[in-house]
Design a protein around this motif. Structure first.
Motif, PDB file in Angstrom:
ATOM      1  N   LEU A 132      -8.259   3.291  -3.030  1.00 49.68           N
ATOM      2  CA  LEU A 132      -7.093   2.333  -2.521  1.00 49.68           C
ATOM      3  C   LEU A 132      -8.276   2.292  -1.395  1.00 49.68           C
ATOM      4  O   LEU A 132      -7.413   1.367  -0.681  1.00 49.68           O
ATOM      5  CB  LEU A 132      -6.411   3.929  -2.625  1.00 49.68           C
ATOM      6  CG  LEU A 132      -4.487   3.052  -1.803  1.00 49.68           C
ATOM      7  CD1 LEU A 132      -3.829   3.242  -2.954  1.00 49.68           C
ATOM      8  CD2 LEU A 132      -5.680   3.365  -0.775  1.00 49.68           C
TER       9      LEU A 132
ATOM     10  N   ALA B 272      -8.268  -1.209   0.268  1.00 49.29           N
ATOM     11  CA  ALA B 272      -7.139  -2.178   1.346  1.00 49.29           C
ATOM     12  C   ALA B 272      -8.403  -2.633   2.599  1.00 49.29           C
ATOM     13  O   ALA B 272      -7.949  -3.612   3.174  1.00 49.29           O
ATOM     14  CB  ALA B 272      -6.736  -1.080   2.103  1.00 49.29           C
TER      15      ALA B 272
ATOM     16  N   HIS C 274      -4.813  -4.593   7.440  1.00 51.72           N
ATOM     17  CA  HIS C 274      -4.149  -3.642   6.652  1.00 51.72           C
ATOM     18  C   HIS C 274      -4.233  -2.466   7.194  1.00 51.72           C
ATOM     19  O   HIS C 274      -4.729  -2.364   8.668  1.00 51.72           O
ATOM     20  CB  HIS C 274      -5.318  -2.742   5.799  1.00 51.72           C
ATOM     21  CG  HIS C 274      -6.899  -2.729   5.995  1.00 51.72           C
ATOM     22  ND1 HIS C 274      -7.544  -3.470   6.257  1.00 51.72           N
ATOM     23  CD2 HIS C 274      -6.747  -1.732   6.485  1.00 51.72           C
ATOM     24  CE1 HIS C 274      -8.742  -3.060   6.862  1.00 51.72           C
ATOM     25  NE2 HIS C 274      -8.332  -2.179   7.634  1.00 51.72           N
TER      26      HIS C 274
ATOM     27  N   TYR D 214      -1.548   4.357   6.113  1.00 53.67           N
ATOM     28  CA  TYR D 214      -1.699   4.679   4.577  1.00 53.67           C
ATOM     29  C   TYR D 214      -2.783   5.795   4.112  1.00 53.67           C
ATOM     30  O   TYR D 214      -2.217   6.818   3.086  1.00 53.67           O
ATOM     31  CB  TYR D 214      -1.283   3.446   4.003  1.00 53.67           C
ATOM     32  CG  TYR D 214      -0.246   2.403   3.768  1.00 53.67           C
ATOM     33  CD1 TYR D 214       1.163   3.140   3.749  1.00 53.67           C
ATOM     34  CD2 TYR D 214      -0.343   0.913   4.158  1.00 53.67           C
ATOM     35  CE1 TYR D 214       2.175   2.372   4.147  1.00 53.67           C
ATOM     36  CE2 TYR D 214       1.264   0.813   4.995  1.00 53.67           C
ATOM     37  CZ  TYR D 214       1.888   1.071   4.772  1.00 53.67           C
ATOM     38  OH  TYR D 214       2.743   0.157   4.703  1.00 53.67           O
TER      39      TYR D 214
ATOM     40  N   LEU E  42       0.860  -1.347   0.317  1.00 56.17           N
ATOM     41  CA  LEU E  42      -0.032   0.108   0.044  1.00 56.17           C
ATOM     42  C   LEU E  42       0.753   1.659  -0.258  1.00 56.17           C
ATOM     43  O   LEU E  42       0.681   2.474  -0.366  1.00 56.17           O
ATOM     44  CB  LEU E  42      -1.046   0.166   1.525  1.00 56.17           C
ATOM     45  CG  LEU E  42      -2.101  -1.177   1.574  1.00 56.17           C
ATOM     46  CD1 LEU E  42      -2.976  -0.946   2.201  1.00 56.17           C
ATOM     47  CD2 LEU E  42      -2.920  -0.165   0.257  1.00 56.17           C
TER      48      LEU E  42
END
Length: 879
Positions: free
Chosen positions: A309, A313, A319, A323, A286
């Motif tokens: 995104l 994710a 995750h 990010y 990521l």
């Protein structure tokens, strides 16, 4: 024929149950005493009786039940939550931005032109509603396509990807997907971009799922179909065979060779979960993808790429929100730069700038929601710092708004002063600053500490005092009214009401401002228990007078509801104010649709108010009020009945004060007599005439009583039976009733029998030397005094009774149902036995009716047996 003598006093004493004084009301909550019965449950805990259990033992807590419901709801919602949220989010996105009817085609949209019908249009021939930006169509010869055709073509491309995949043509599936992803670089038609994003990412998600399933199959099954392994849910790369890894790497190599940056990012995000087949920490990928999004030049395209995104994710098992925080911070930099450029060129918040911020908002909202959801249980405080809470530089208003919206109540409460400082510093044009102040107030009302509340409210009052715009002032104040009321900040309450009054007087109250003002007033009304406290508030009535429309009606209904909570309303000032409120509500009732709940509620509240007004000893003033109400609320039918009954009660009240009020009683009777005809229901009219006649009789107004009874009879017949003769005799009313039931075809035999039996009982009662009750009036003599010893009076009653008995037998014999005929005959037998002494005139009627009952009813009928037993004495007397 002679009537049976009755001693009503002795009968009452004989048949009345013995009575004893009770210390407490039987329906009140019993206190523990020696009379209390202990109930033994024999240790059965599977059933809880809420009426038996005590507060201390076995009581189920409502709070606990609510907690269990909430926890159950959360556990159910967690199942498949990201996918459900994403589906719901996409639907709302397309509904919010429907886009124009026509969409321009850029050079990058050749894949759409392939089968779509393209039109050549000029800026002068296109309808105004199809032009998002006139400058964009300055050059002639622009290619456009209808939105419907564009959407249909995207669905065709999705089907083409699926067909190629089923035909094992993976290359074609990838190529078509790249062409679809390339469409997302075209932001020329801003309002259409969200729809394009939803449809294009549907293709990306479908491709990603197919690639995932193919590689997973290679990891679990050999070419010959033998099972290699069964991947656990939390598998890592050590479980994956070489063949599956090579296939997976091949997909990433192909996507990595895409020349355009945006399609390359989208395609890799589509198969992002496949990194699990190659890496133990796929979330590390990521960081590279986030850095790649910085290379997208178009701010709108980059915002939606970061949105996708965030969605992809969520598919990774572990995750990191770091990010996503970078994504938000990057978007904040772009927004700050964009808004600064507009401000530098003095464009400020132009239409295009507003469209851009509005289109970017869903991406900001979704990403922040993902961040807060993932970090709430672990490092929420650190996330706040990463997002900018506590730093000195301002935060973009729209980002701050959604951050404040998603934070937990605890975090908002503990960081309220820092958030307040951030709002104060954030003065860009991406979002109205007053809406952030407003949101903070609503969030603080959920849970907060008193010391923080005081500091925040003090600051808010200072901030809004600088607002000249009433709409902004009301929006902010509305969020803090509950806090001010709950914490008894009376000084602040007076300040804000004064501020509303000043701004409203200067500018008036527009439609857009009424919603917030209505909310504020309803909160004030809900907080105070009585109208005196509400009216004592500074400027309350002044501001209320400036309100109008549905908001004024809603506030009026709540005022009227509060006013009618108590038993009576006696303050003349409050009565006049509520009367004016009721008039305003009455004028807003839609009488063509009285079945509407709102119209019915208004009518009920007004009727209840009129019924509760009590001027005490000032009876003339109360009658004048009733007269005023009859004129003001003439369209409310149910109120007319209330007015008549109120007038009758007023007459009885005046009678208790003595003879001097006779003229006032006549006024009340006259008021009721004039009002009753306006009641639409004939049955209601009949009942009210009887009630009013009783009141007139109680007051010694015989002529009034006779006239009211005549009117009551008119209500039950279609023809006028009166000729105005004053010498009508004591049986005039019963004879009118007899004529009525003989002339009305709609009356059943059952109804006629009941009325005739009642008339016989009435005649028997009137024949007694002492009547069971008298009018409570010294000048109003009963029939037992007026006609005592008069043979013509008694003979008139007997003559009527003989006629009634013959009619009674005839009507019973006309009843077609045997069972009903038998029951009616028994009722008539009981009536005769209780009203007459046995004689040769009466016995034929009685015997015929008894024979009818025996022939129609079963020999086991209980009513028949009890009647035979009770009337045996009647027959023995005759023998």
């Amino acid at each position: 024929m002679e009537f049976r003598p009755r001693n009503y006093t002795a009968e009452e004493a004989t048949y009345s149950l013995p009575r004893s004084h009770a210390d407490t009301h039987p329906l009140s909550t019993p206190s523990p005493s020696h009379h209390q019965v202990d109930v033994v449950d024999h240790k059965k805990d599977d059933f809880y009786d809420p009426l038996r259990g005590s507060d201390a033992n076995g009581k189920v807590s409502i709070d606990n039940l609510q907690d269990e419901e909430n926890s159950s709801a959360v556990s159910k919602a967690d199942v498949g939550l990201p996918e459900k949220e994403w589906t719901s989010f996409k639907k709302l996105l397309m509904q919010r931005f429907s886009g124009p009817k026509m969409v321009s085609i850029s050079k990058m949209s050749d894949v759409i032109v392939k089968s779509g019908k393209v039109h050549e249009k000029t800026s002068t021939t296109m309808p105004l509603e199809e032009l998002d930006d006139p400058q964009k169509f300055a050059e002639d010869g622009i290619k456009v396509i209808s939105q419907q055709e564009y959407v249909s073509r995207l669905h065709e491309l999705k089907d083409e990807v699926a067909r190629a995949w089923r035909a094992d043509d993976r290359v074609t599936s990838l190529k078509v997907s790249i062409k679809v992803a390339r469409l997302l670089t075209d932001t020329s038609v801003l309002q259409f971009y969200p729809t394009l994003f939803v449809l294009a990412t549907d293709v990306m998600d479908m491709l990603g799922n197919m690639v995932w399933q193919r590689i997973k199959q290679k990891a679990e099954f050999a070419e010959d179909g033998n099972v290699i392994c069964s991947l656990p849910e939390n598998f890592d790369e050590k479980y994956i065979c070489l063949d599956a890894k090579e296939t997976c790497s091949n997909w990433f190599f192909k996507i990595g060779s895409i020349r355009e940056l945006l399609p390359r990012i989208y395609l890799e995000l589509a198969i992002l979960p496949c990194w699990r087949f190659l890496l133990n920490r796929p979330m590390d990928v990521l960081e590279r993808l986030v850095m790649m999004t910085r290379g997208i030049a178009d701010p709108l395209a980059s915002a939606y790429c970061r949105l996708y995104l965030a969605h992809c994710a969520q598919k990774l098992p572990q995750h990191n929100t770091r990010y996503l925080i970078i994504c938000i911070n990057d978007m904040e930099i772009l927004l700050t730069r964009f808004l600064s450029e507009k401000e530098a060129t003095h464009e400020k918040f132009s239409e295009n700038c507003g469209s851009f911020v509005s289109l970017t908002e869903p991406a900001i909202e979704y990403i922040i929601k993902c961040i807060i959801k993932e970090s709430y249980q672990t490092r929420a405080g650190e996330v706040l710092m990463d997002l900018g809470l506590g730093r000195k530089q301002p935060c973009v208003s729209i980002i701050l708004h959604h951050l404040l919206k998603e934070l937990s109540s605890e975090l908002v409460g503990s960081n309220a002063l820092e958030i307040l400082q951030l709002i104060e510093c954030s003065k860009d044009y991406s979002f109205d600053q007053c809406l952030n102040y407003r949101l903070l107030g609503f969030r603080l009302s959920e849970r907060s500490q008193l010391d923080i509340i005081n500091a925040v409210v003090d600051k808010i009052i200072q901030v809004v005092s600088a607002y000249n715009n009433l709409d902004e002032y009301l929006k902010v104040i509305d969020a803090y009214v509950d806090i001010i009321l709950q914490n008894q900040m009376d000084n602040h309450l007076h300040v804000i009401l004064d501020g509303i009054a000043k701004r409203a007087c200067n500018e008036g109250i527009a439609e857009i401002e009424l919603t917030s003002l209505q909310s504020i007033f309803l909160k004030l009304l809900a907080h105070f228990n009585n109208l005196e406290d509400i009216f004592s508030l500074t400027h309350f009535i002044e501001i209320l007078d400036m309100m109008h429309g549905s908001s004024r009606s809603m506030v009026n209904m709540h005022i009227l509801n509060i006013a009618t909570r108590n038993r009576c309303i006696g303050d003349p000032t409050i009565i006049q104010f509520i009367f004016e409120v009721s008039q305003s509500l009455h004028d807003g009732i839609d009488y063509s649709n009285m079945r509407d709940d709102d119209n019915q509620q208004r009518a009920r509240l007004i009727s209840r108010f009129v019924n509760m007004v009590d001027y005490g000893t000032e009876v003339e003033r109360q009658l004048a009020f009733l007269v005023e109400c009859r004129g003001a609320f003439r369209s409310i039918n149910e109120l007319k009945e209330t007015l008549v009954r109120s007038s009758n009660c007023l007459a009885v009240k005046a009678m208790k004060d003595g003879k001097k009020h006779l003229s006032f009683v006549k006024s009340c009777i006259a008021y009721s007599e004039v009002t009753i005809p306006s009641v639409p229901s004939r049955v209601r009219q009949f009942i009210l005439y009887l009630e009013t006649a009783e009141i007139a009789l109680l007051g010694g107004l015989v002529s009034h009583s006779d006239g009211l009874l005549d009117s009551a009879i008119i209500c039950l017949q279609t023809l006028d039976l009166m000729d105005g003769n004053a010498e009508r005799g004591v049986t005039y009313i019963p004879r009118c009733m007899l004529t009525l039931i003989n002339s009305q075809s709609w009356m059943t035999s059952r109804m006629r029998t009941m009325v005739l039996c009642a008339i016989v009982s009435l005649a028997a009662t009137l024949s007694q030397f002492k009547l069971p009750y008298h009018a409570n009036h010294e000048e109003m003599l009963g029939n037992d005094h007026l006609f005592f010893g008069d043979p013509t009076y008694l003979q008139e009653l007997l003559s009527l009774s003989a006629l009634i008995l013959q009619n009674l037998v005839d009507f019973i014999m006309q009843e077609p149902s045997r069972v009903a005929r038998g029951s009616m005959a028994l009722e008539a037998c009981n009536c005769i036995a209780s009203s007459f002494n046995p004689s040769h005139e009466v016995l034929p009627f009685f015997s015929k009716l008894m024979e009818t009952a025996k022939s129609c009813l079963s020999s086991n009928d209980k009513y028949l047996h009890s009647t035979i037993k009770c009337t045996a004495k009647f027959l023995q007397t005759n023998t």
